[in-house]
Motif scaffolding. Sequence first.
Motif, PDB file in Angstrom:
ATOM      1  N   ARG A  92       9.111  -3.820 -14.404  1.00  0.00           N
ATOM      2  CA  ARG A  92       9.441  -2.403 -14.627  1.00  0.00           C
ATOM      3  C   ARG A  92       8.344  -1.490 -14.096  1.00  0.00           C
ATOM      4  O   ARG A  92       8.606  -0.348 -13.744  1.00  0.00           O
ATOM      5  CB  ARG A  92       9.649  -2.153 -16.110  1.00  0.00           C
ATOM      6  N   LYS A  93       7.127  -1.987 -14.064  1.00  0.00           N
ATOM      7  CA  LYS A  93       5.984  -1.200 -13.592  1.00  0.00           C
ATOM      8  C   LYS A  93       5.704  -1.414 -12.110  1.00  0.00           C
ATOM      9  O   LYS A  93       4.690  -0.950 -11.603  1.00  0.00           O
ATOM     10  CB  LYS A  93       4.726  -1.581 -14.383  1.00  0.00           C
ATOM     11  N   LEU A  94       6.583  -2.118 -11.412  1.00  0.00           N
ATOM     12  CA  LEU A  94       6.330  -2.452 -10.014  1.00  0.00           C
ATOM     13  C   LEU A  94       6.133  -1.229  -9.127  1.00  0.00           C
ATOM     14  O   LEU A  94       5.200  -1.215  -8.311  1.00  0.00           O
ATOM     15  CB  LEU A  94       7.453  -3.346  -9.473  1.00  0.00           C
ATOM     16  N   PRO A  95       6.936  -0.165  -9.232  1.00  0.00           N
ATOM     17  CA  PRO A  95       6.661   1.004  -8.385  1.00  0.00           C
ATOM     18  C   PRO A  95       5.289   1.616  -8.642  1.00  0.00           C
ATOM     19  O   PRO A  95       4.609   2.035  -7.702  1.00  0.00           O
ATOM     20  CB  PRO A  95       7.775   1.990  -8.764  1.00  0.00           C
ATOM     21  N   LEU A  96       4.857   1.644  -9.891  1.00  0.00           N
ATOM     22  CA  LEU A  96       3.529   2.162 -10.210  1.00  0.00           C
ATOM     23  C   LEU A  96       2.440   1.280  -9.605  1.00  0.00           C
ATOM     24  O   LEU A  96       1.485   1.778  -9.007  1.00  0.00           O
ATOM     25  CB  LEU A  96       3.342   2.257 -11.722  1.00  0.00           C
ATOM     26  N   ILE A  97       2.605  -0.028  -9.724  1.00  0.00           N
ATOM     27  CA  ILE A  97       1.618  -0.964  -9.170  1.00  0.00           C
ATOM     28  C   ILE A  97       1.569  -0.845  -7.648  1.00  0.00           C
ATOM     29  O   ILE A  97       0.491  -0.840  -7.047  1.00  0.00           O
ATOM     30  CB  ILE A  97       1.938  -2.405  -9.619  1.00  0.00           C
ATOM     31  N   GLU A  98       2.733  -0.727  -7.005  1.00  0.00           N
ATOM     32  CA  GLU A  98       2.760  -0.558  -5.550  1.00  0.00           C
ATOM     33  C   GLU A  98       2.072   0.734  -5.137  1.00  0.00           C
ATOM     34  O   GLU A  98       1.359   0.771  -4.131  1.00  0.00           O
ATOM     35  CB  GLU A  98       4.202  -0.554  -5.047  1.00  0.00           C
ATOM     36  N   GLY A  99       2.273   1.804  -5.902  1.00  0.00           N
ATOM     37  CA  GLY A  99       1.612   3.074  -5.598  1.00  0.00           C
ATOM     38  C   GLY A  99       0.108   2.973  -5.727  1.00  0.00           C
ATOM     39  O   GLY A  99      -0.635   3.493  -4.889  1.00  0.00           O
ATOM     40  N   ILE A 100      -0.357   2.285  -6.767  1.00  0.00           N
ATOM     41  CA  ILE A 100      -1.801   2.115  -6.967  1.00  0.00           C
ATOM     42  C   ILE A 100      -2.405   1.293  -5.824  1.00  0.00           C
ATOM     43  O   ILE A 100      -3.455   1.633  -5.284  1.00  0.00           O
ATOM     44  CB  ILE A 100      -2.084   1.477  -8.336  1.00  0.00           C
ATOM     45  N   VAL A 101      -1.723   0.208  -5.455  1.00  0.00           N
ATOM     46  CA  VAL A 101      -2.230  -0.639  -4.363  1.00  0.00           C
ATOM     47  C   VAL A 101      -2.241   0.128  -3.038  1.00  0.00           C
ATOM     48  O   VAL A 101      -3.202   0.033  -2.269  1.00  0.00           O
ATOM     49  CB  VAL A 101      -1.388  -1.932  -4.256  1.00  0.00           C
ATOM     50  N   THR A 102      -1.206   0.912  -2.784  1.00  0.00           N
ATOM     51  CA  THR A 102      -1.179   1.719  -1.562  1.00  0.00           C
ATOM     52  C   THR A 102      -2.312   2.738  -1.553  1.00  0.00           C
ATOM     53  O   THR A 102      -2.995   2.919  -0.535  1.00  0.00           O
ATOM     54  CB  THR A 102       0.172   2.441  -1.434  1.00  0.00           C
ATOM     55  N   PHE A 103      -2.532   3.395  -2.689  1.00  0.00           N
ATOM     56  CA  PHE A 103      -3.620   4.356  -2.798  1.00  0.00           C
ATOM     57  C   PHE A 103      -4.974   3.687  -2.552  1.00  0.00           C
ATOM     58  O   PHE A 103      -5.819   4.229  -1.833  1.00  0.00           O
ATOM     59  CB  PHE A 103      -3.598   5.014  -4.182  1.00  0.00           C
ATOM     60  N   LEU A 104      -5.183   2.510  -3.116  1.00  0.00           N
ATOM     61  CA  LEU A 104      -6.444   1.800  -2.908  1.00  0.00           C
ATOM     62  C   LEU A 104      -6.626   1.379  -1.453  1.00  0.00           C
ATOM     63  O   LEU A 104      -7.742   1.415  -0.927  1.00  0.00           O
ATOM     64  CB  LEU A 104      -6.527   0.591  -3.838  1.00  0.00           C
ATOM     65  N   VAL A 106      -5.384   2.971   1.222  1.00  0.00           N
ATOM     66  CA  VAL A 106      -5.708   4.185   1.975  1.00  0.00           C
ATOM     67  C   VAL A 106      -7.136   4.611   1.698  1.00  0.00           C
ATOM     68  O   VAL A 106      -7.889   4.970   2.611  1.00  0.00           O
ATOM     69  CB  VAL A 106      -4.698   5.309   1.631  1.00  0.00           C
ATOM     70  N   LEU A 107      -7.548   4.549   0.431  1.00  0.00           N
ATOM     71  CA  LEU A 107      -8.914   4.899   0.060  1.00  0.00           C
ATOM     72  C   LEU A 107      -9.922   3.963   0.734  1.00  0.00           C
ATOM     73  O   LEU A 107     -10.942   4.412   1.261  1.00  0.00           O
ATOM     74  CB  LEU A 107      -9.065   4.831  -1.464  1.00  0.00           C
ATOM     75  N   GLY A 108      -9.620   2.682   0.762  1.00  0.00           N
ATOM     76  CA  GLY A 108     -10.498   1.716   1.424  1.00  0.00           C
ATOM     77  C   GLY A 108     -10.583   1.945   2.921  1.00  0.00           C
ATOM     78  O   GLY A 108     -11.650   1.800   3.520  1.00  0.00           O
ATOM     79  N   PHE A 109      -9.464   2.308   3.544  1.00  0.00           N
ATOM     80  CA  PHE A 109      -9.476   2.599   4.976  1.00  0.00           C
ATOM     81  C   PHE A 109     -10.388   3.782   5.277  1.00  0.00           C
ATOM     82  O   PHE A 109     -11.213   3.719   6.189  1.00  0.00           O
ATOM     83  CB  PHE A 109      -8.056   2.878   5.469  1.00  0.00           C
ATOM     84  N   PHE A 110     -10.232   4.854   4.502  1.00  0.00           N
ATOM     85  CA  PHE A 110     -11.074   6.018   4.745  1.00  0.00           C
ATOM     86  C   PHE A 110     -12.539   5.733   4.425  1.00  0.00           C
ATOM     87  O   PHE A 110     -13.430   6.227   5.123  1.00  0.00           O
ATOM     88  CB  PHE A 110     -10.567   7.233   3.961  1.00  0.00           C
TER      89      PHE A 110
END
Length: 135
Positions: A92-104, A106-110
């Motif tokens: 049920r929390k998969l979209p939230l987890i995917e958003g957090i991983v995507t944010f991390l 992007v943050l790591g790339f920058f």
Amino acid sequence: MDTAAKDESLFIHSEIHNVPDVSPGDISEKLGNDWDQREEGSIIGLLNASAQQITALIALSDSTYVVTQWQTALLSWAILGVAILANTVLFRKLPLIEGIVTFLHVLGFFAFVIVLWCVFETHRPQNYLVIVQER
């Protein structure tokens, strides 16, 4: 199962474990048990490979660590438990987890680009990319 139901099941269920259900009768009997065993065997192989990679990383970081088979087997069971937990409880929390991983990501790339930008700001790229030095 009649052919109409098989055709309908082919379009509704496009998962790989339904291959015995949509195949012709004589082939379906042969594929039935073997297909499930191959799928389970590949899952077990992936669990074991993951556990071996983790124990190898631990052995690389600690020279006194001795890898034993029971630790690898126990780690395989732990990985399986985490996978089952993630698929049953956290779905049920998969979209939230995917958003957090995507944010991390992007943050790591920058963070990576900014560090390279600051460190190599004083050097000209032509010194490294254009000039060829024989050694």
